[in-house]
Design a protein around this motif. Sequence first.
Motif, PDB file in Angstrom:
ATOM      1  N   TYR A 105       0.831  -1.190   0.000  1.00  0.00           N
ATOM      2  CA  TYR A 105       0.000   0.000   0.000  1.00  0.00           C
ATOM      3  C   TYR A 105       0.873   1.251   0.000  1.00  0.00           C
ATOM      4  O   TYR A 105       1.966   1.272   0.574  1.00  0.00           O
ATOM      5  N   GLU A 106       0.370   2.286  -0.626  1.00  0.00           N
ATOM      6  CA  GLU A 106       1.056   3.580  -0.600  1.00  0.00           C
ATOM      7  C   GLU A 106       0.919   4.186   0.795  1.00  0.00           C
ATOM      8  O   GLU A 106      -0.123   4.058   1.447  1.00  0.00           O
ATOM      9  N   THR A 107       1.967   4.825   1.261  1.00  0.00           N
ATOM     10  CA  THR A 107       1.946   5.436   2.584  1.00  0.00           C
ATOM     11  C   THR A 107       2.515   6.841   2.541  1.00  0.00           C
ATOM     12  O   THR A 107       3.323   7.168   1.655  1.00  0.00           O
ATOM     13  N   ASP A 108       2.115   7.662   3.492  1.00  0.00           N
ATOM     14  CA  ASP A 108       2.656   9.021   3.571  1.00  0.00           C
ATOM     15  C   ASP A 108       4.022   9.047   4.247  1.00  0.00           C
ATOM     16  O   ASP A 108       4.666  10.091   4.317  1.00  0.00           O
ATOM     17  N   LEU A 109       4.479   7.909   4.745  1.00  0.00           N
ATOM     18  CA  LEU A 109       5.821   7.846   5.324  1.00  0.00           C
ATOM     19  C   LEU A 109       6.835   7.666   4.205  1.00  0.00           C
ATOM     20  O   LEU A 109       6.714   6.743   3.396  1.00  0.00           O
ATOM     21  N   LEU A 110       7.825   8.531   4.181  1.00  0.00           N
ATOM     22  CA  LEU A 110       8.822   8.492   3.123  1.00  0.00           C
ATOM     23  C   LEU A 110       9.934   7.508   3.478  1.00  0.00           C
ATOM     24  O   LEU A 110      10.152   7.169   4.626  1.00  0.00           O
ATOM     25  N   GLY A 111      10.671   7.081   2.455  1.00  0.00           N
ATOM     26  CA  GLY A 111      11.769   6.146   2.649  1.00  0.00           C
ATOM     27  C   GLY A 111      11.421   4.780   2.087  1.00  0.00           C
ATOM     28  O   GLY A 111      10.347   4.244   2.352  1.00  0.00           O
ATOM     29  N   SER A 112      12.322   4.226   1.299  1.00  0.00           N
ATOM     30  CA  SER A 112      12.057   2.946   0.642  1.00  0.00           C
ATOM     31  C   SER A 112      11.907   1.799   1.637  1.00  0.00           C
ATOM     32  O   SER A 112      11.273   0.781   1.336  1.00  0.00           O
ATOM     33  N   TYR A 113      12.478   1.957   2.848  1.00  0.00           N
ATOM     34  CA  TYR A 113      12.407   0.891   3.833  1.00  0.00           C
ATOM     35  C   TYR A 113      10.981   0.669   4.342  1.00  0.00           C
ATOM     36  O   TYR A 113      10.697  -0.340   4.976  1.00  0.00           O
ATOM     37  N   GLN A 114      10.080   1.608   4.054  1.00  0.00           N
ATOM     38  CA  GLN A 114       8.712   1.451   4.543  1.00  0.00           C
ATOM     39  C   GLN A 114       8.005   0.261   3.911  1.00  0.00           C
ATOM     40  O   GLN A 114       7.020  -0.249   4.466  1.00  0.00           O
ATOM     41  N   SER A 115       8.492  -0.206   2.761  1.00  0.00           N
ATOM     42  CA  SER A 115       7.860  -1.382   2.142  1.00  0.00           C
ATOM     43  C   SER A 115       8.004  -2.610   3.037  1.00  0.00           C
ATOM     44  O   SER A 115       7.099  -3.455   3.120  1.00  0.00           O
ATOM     45  N   HIS A 116       9.156  -2.742   3.713  1.00  0.00           N
ATOM     46  CA  HIS A 116       9.338  -3.850   4.657  1.00  0.00           C
ATOM     47  C   HIS A 116       8.354  -3.729   5.814  1.00  0.00           C
ATOM     48  O   HIS A 116       7.723  -4.703   6.230  1.00  0.00           O
ATOM     49  N   ASN A 117       8.244  -2.498   6.336  1.00  0.00           N
ATOM     50  CA  ASN A 117       7.367  -2.276   7.474  1.00  0.00           C
ATOM     51  C   ASN A 117       5.908  -2.538   7.120  1.00  0.00           C
ATOM     52  O   ASN A 117       5.160  -3.147   7.892  1.00  0.00           O
ATOM     53  N   SER A 118       5.490  -2.073   5.951  1.00  0.00           N
ATOM     54  CA  SER A 118       4.080  -2.190   5.577  1.00  0.00           C
ATOM     55  C   SER A 118       3.651  -3.645   5.405  1.00  0.00           C
ATOM     56  O   SER A 118       2.532  -4.020   5.753  1.00  0.00           O
TER      57      SER A 118
END
Length: 262
Positions: free
Chosen positions: A189-202
């Motif tokens: 999902y698209e998120t308002d949190l920046l940074g490519s590492y957010q894909s792991h978190n999501s």
Amino acid sequence: PHRNFKSIHVAGTNGKGSTSHMLASVFQEAGYKVGLYTSPHLKDFRERIRINGELIPEKSVVSFVKKHQSFFVDNSLSFFEMTVGMAFDYFSTEKVDIAIIEVGLGGRLDATNIITPEVSLITNIGIDHTAFLGNDLKSIAVEKAGIIKFNVPVVVSETQPDVKDVFVDKAASKDATIYFADKESVKEYETDLLGSYQSHNSKGVVAVLRELKAFNVFEEHIVSGFLNVVSNTGLLGRWQVLQEDPKIICDTAHNAEGLRFT
């Protein structure tokens, strides 16, 4: 008081802050009253304890400390232990529907580990707090795996070959179902949190949400929750744009692995 609210327990070296805020935002979008306990704070101690993004009131902090000060002194409680007690008392008093609880350090011996959550989530493992957790990834993973409880599902956001067996073995010993989110068929999902590492978190967040059968969280809540993490939770310092002219961006990390995530 921790028995009076449901919870999700989040541990890991990197990403647990963003992950916790993502979870809180999704539940808020679904209409739940959501407690969020995180550490450390950036500017204000009260950032650690929030309900639906609102900081714990100063009067609640003051009254809790006054009421329990002699107990803190008599039992030589640490700052973190006192703060955990304050958070759990506040969430219980305010009758939150669910609380997202971040581990402070490690997991096995962490003050937050008195809870029995609905799901445990472990983000990823890096070299951190070696004086307390050990000098290698496997030793640190053992401490993080300490949050895995009997018959409580556990999600690991990212498969790391060096430590995978630690989590698999611990889950087996606790009869806990284990999921590695990056190996599952998980929608991004698209998120308002920046940074490519957010894909792991999501991916870890979505895998956790799959396991929570007692809550009515639907696709639209996940979409809006991911897009409104900052406004819903008040998250600070994660690729935060402070101003445009000149452009100033603030990001935070407390170890080498965290700095490598961009």
